[in-house]
Design a protein around this motif. Structure first.
Motif, short mmCIF file in Angstrom:
data_model
loop_
_atom_site.label_atom_id
_atom_site.label_comp_id
_atom_site.label_asym_id
_atom_site.label_seq_id
_atom_site.Cartn_x
_atom_site.Cartn_y
_atom_site.Cartn_z
N VAL A 1 0.85 -1.19 0.00
CA VAL A 1 0.00 0.00 0.00
C VAL A 1 0.88 1.24 0.00
N ALA A 2 0.31 2.34 -0.50
CA ALA A 2 1.00 3.62 -0.51
C ALA A 2 -0.04 4.73 -0.39
N ARG A 3 0.40 5.89 0.08
CA ARG A 3 -0.53 7.02 0.27
C ARG A 3 -1.06 7.54 -1.06
N ASP A 4 -0.17 7.64 -2.05
CA ASP A 4 -0.55 8.17 -3.37
C ASP A 4 0.47 7.66 -4.38
N MET A 5 0.33 8.09 -5.63
CA MET A 5 1.23 7.59 -6.67
C MET A 5 2.67 8.03 -6.45
N GLY A 6 2.88 9.22 -5.93
CA GLY A 6 4.24 9.68 -5.64
C GLY A 6 4.89 8.80 -4.58
N HIS A 7 4.15 8.50 -3.53
CA HIS A 7 4.65 7.61 -2.49
C HIS A 7 4.90 6.22 -3.06
N TRP A 8 3.98 5.73 -3.91
CA TRP A 8 4.16 4.41 -4.52
C TRP A 8 5.45 4.36 -5.34
N GLN A 9 5.70 5.40 -6.12
CA GLN A 9 6.91 5.44 -6.94
C GLN A 9 8.15 5.34 -6.05
N GLU A 10 8.14 6.03 -4.93
CA GLU A 10 9.25 5.99 -3.98
C GLU A 10 9.41 4.58 -3.38
N VAL A 11 8.31 3.98 -2.94
CA VAL A 11 8.35 2.63 -2.37
C VAL A 11 8.86 1.64 -3.40
N TYR A 12 8.33 1.73 -4.62
CA TYR A 12 8.70 0.78 -5.67
C TYR A 12 10.18 0.89 -6.02
N ARG A 13 10.65 2.09 -6.26
CA ARG A 13 12.04 2.28 -6.69
C ARG A 13 13.03 2.00 -5.58
N GLU A 14 12.74 2.49 -4.37
CA GLU A 14 13.73 2.42 -3.29
C GLU A 14 13.65 1.15 -2.45
N LYS A 15 12.45 0.54 -2.37
CA LYS A 15 12.30 -0.62 -1.48
C LYS A 15 12.00 -1.92 -2.22
N ILE A 16 11.06 -1.88 -3.13
CA ILE A 16 10.65 -3.10 -3.83
C ILE A 16 11.76 -3.58 -4.78
N LEU A 17 12.24 -2.69 -5.64
CA LEU A 17 13.26 -3.10 -6.59
C LEU A 17 14.60 -3.41 -5.92
N ALA A 18 14.77 -3.01 -4.66
CA ALA A 18 16.00 -3.32 -3.92
C ALA A 18 15.95 -4.71 -3.27
N LEU A 19 14.81 -5.39 -3.35
CA LEU A 19 14.71 -6.73 -2.77
C LEU A 19 15.64 -7.68 -3.52
N PRO A 20 16.23 -8.65 -2.82
CA PRO A 20 17.22 -9.53 -3.46
C PRO A 20 16.59 -10.61 -4.34
N HIS A 21 17.35 -11.04 -5.32
CA HIS A 21 17.08 -12.23 -6.14
C HIS A 21 15.87 -12.09 -7.07
N ILE A 22 15.52 -10.88 -7.47
CA ILE A 22 14.39 -10.70 -8.39
C ILE A 22 14.84 -11.01 -9.81
N ALA A 23 14.16 -11.94 -10.46
CA ALA A 23 14.41 -12.21 -11.87
C ALA A 23 13.39 -11.46 -12.72
N GLU A 24 12.14 -11.41 -12.22
CA GLU A 24 11.06 -10.76 -12.96
C GLU A 24 10.02 -10.26 -11.94
N VAL A 25 9.44 -9.10 -12.25
CA VAL A 25 8.39 -8.56 -11.39
C VAL A 25 7.26 -8.03 -12.25
N GLU A 26 6.04 -8.24 -11.80
CA GLU A 26 4.86 -7.70 -12.46
C GLU A 26 4.02 -7.02 -11.39
N ALA A 27 3.65 -5.76 -11.65
CA ALA A 27 2.84 -5.00 -10.70
C ALA A 27 1.43 -4.85 -11.23
N LEU A 28 0.46 -5.16 -10.40
CA LEU A 28 -0.95 -5.02 -10.75
C LEU A 28 -1.59 -4.03 -9.79
N MET A 29 -2.06 -2.91 -10.33
CA MET A 29 -2.68 -1.87 -9.52
C MET A 29 -4.13 -2.24 -9.25
N LEU A 30 -4.52 -2.25 -7.99
CA LEU A 30 -5.90 -2.56 -7.63
C LEU A 30 -6.81 -1.40 -8.02
#
Length: 151
Positions: A110-139
């Motif tokens: 979850v994120a407060r808004d799209m700006g916050h989501w962009q920050e979470v995605y770039r700084e936290k999600i994409l920094a997770l180890p061992h990612i070969a492929e990721v697909e994001a589905l917006m609810l």
């Protein structure tokens, strides 16, 4: 294992989990003492694992909800464990599930808004180890959400 009385109790309990025991007992057609004994037996048998709060993230200011599907680089035998340990440390991640098949792990975030989501995605999600492929589905909307079964 379950008889009709247990099923009736579970149906009413799932329908209104915060109902007072007296109300639940009346609706299920049993005494409060019977209700208490049966609820405890259902817990001890592992049928009822927990009674928990369901949080409305939007009411708390988190307007964006995303489901992320990951395929991990499984050349490292610790890939799952390290990925999951790191994902648990991301406060915006509210659910983690593992799968057999093409998708290895799903995170709900979850994120407060799209700006916050962009920050979470770039700084936290994409920094997770061992990612070969990721697909994001917006609810967009939740049409049906039920934890109940046809008891």
């Amino acid at each position: 294992m379950l008889d009709e009385t247990d099923r009736r109790i579970l149906r009413h309990w799932l329908g209104e989990p915060d109902a007072a025991r007296a109300v639940l007992a009346e609706r299920a057609g049993v005494t409060q003492a019977t209700l208490g004994r049966r609820m405890e037996r259902l817990r001890q048998a592992g049928v009822v694992k927990a009674v928990r709060a369901r949080i409305d993230w939007k009411a708390l200011g988190f307007a964006v909800e995303v489901s992320l599907r990951f395929t991990l680089d499984k050349t490292n035998p610790r890939a799952f464990d390290e990925f999951i340990a790191a994902a648990r440390d991301v406060p915006e991640v509210v659910a983690i599930q593992t799968f057999l098949g093409r998708v290895d792990v799903r995170l709900n975030a979850v994120a407060r808004d799209m700006g916050h989501w962009q920050e979470v995605y770039r700084e936290k999600i994409l920094a997770l180890p061992h990612i070969a492929e990721v697909e994001a589905l917006m609810l967009i909307s939740t049409i049906k959400e039920s934890e109940g079964l046809p008891l």
